[in-house]
Design an enzyme around this catalytic site. Sequence first.
Site, short mmCIF file in Angstrom:
data_model
loop_
_atom_site.label_atom_id
_atom_site.label_comp_id
_atom_site.label_asym_id
_atom_site.label_seq_id
_atom_site.Cartn_x
_atom_site.Cartn_y
_atom_site.Cartn_z
N ASN A 179 29.16 -13.83 59.57
CA ASN A 179 29.33 -13.95 61.05
C ASN A 179 28.36 -12.84 61.57
OD1 ASN A 179 30.83 -11.52 60.98
ND2 ASN A 179 32.71 -12.55 60.94
N THR A 244 41.94 -18.26 63.47
CA THR A 244 42.24 -17.83 62.02
C THR A 244 41.60 -18.91 60.82
OG1 THR A 244 44.10 -16.54 62.59
CG2 THR A 244 43.91 -16.83 60.17
N ASP A 248 36.28 -19.80 57.09
CA ASP A 248 36.71 -20.38 55.62
C ASP A 248 36.42 -21.81 55.64
OD1 ASP A 248 37.25 -17.60 55.04
OD2 ASP A 248 39.23 -18.01 55.54
#
Length: 303
Positions: A179, A244, A248
């Site tokens: 990121n 959250t 991933d």
Amino acid sequence: MLLVFGSINVDIAFETDRLPQAGQTVLGGTYRVSPGGKGANQAHAAQRDGMKTTFIGALGTDSMAAQASTLLEQAGVDLNWLQHLPGQTGCAGIVVDSNGENQIVVAPGANQSLRAAHVPDSVLAGADALLLQMETEPLENAALAERAKQHGCLVVLNNAPAQPLQPELMRVVDVLIMNQHELAVTANALEIKDGDATDQLQLLAERFSLTSVLTLGERGVVACKPNASPVTLPASHVQVVDTTGAGDTFAGVFTAALVKGSTLEDALARGVVAAGLSCSQHGAQIAQPLRDETDLALAAYRR
Ligand code: RIB
């Protein structure tokens, strides 16, 4: 088969209107306890997207251990080499505000004892790709990446949480996902200081002969390859509840798509759409979409 090597945690997540400042106590709403950890989240995302996935990580010997792997088991991830090592299971304390933004602190516990030696050569021999993050020991990642390369695996590294990466590790990485903050740390450690984020991504790609990928949240994704124009894609439109584990989900689904033979652009699109879907619900693994859900959302994204 995709091999994911990395962290596994139990997440304890609190909802609040705003994130606390240093020294401040804020009252929140409900809290939830659910499986997490960047490695486990990535493995879970890939398996739910239809990729045969093996996860190798380390649980502790405490009462948290069983909870950490429940969703991986339910999804059918191969956990034959999951380690049970003395000490605590990794645990993350997460605060999520009303915009879906979060703050996370991780007590790594047994994740710190995960070793490259826990991965047998027989598993590497059956793997098309190895997916790594930086929530476990960096030197163990480097050792495993080297071995994976010798076995002909595609090596994908998500530099999260951000660590300065050694040039030796960069030379065996085929795809590097970051990121904005992670790109800044990566570029700075490698003395890449000039230009904007896309220039730095392109420089990384050229210098280390890899594909560099920058995830930009609500602004989508950019990827660079040596001697090619950057690929830029927008984010998908979702009502964000909790970010959250979105990174991933992107890493797991994007890597799975590459393993299945998708072009870079198609793999990026699939990762972006799956990550968007994962932001529309609370939690990390529990919010990750199934393959059919991503297929549907991808069709709408392309329209
Ligand atoms: O990326 C999100 C993850 O970071 C959480 O599941 C938490 O466990 C931490 O590892």
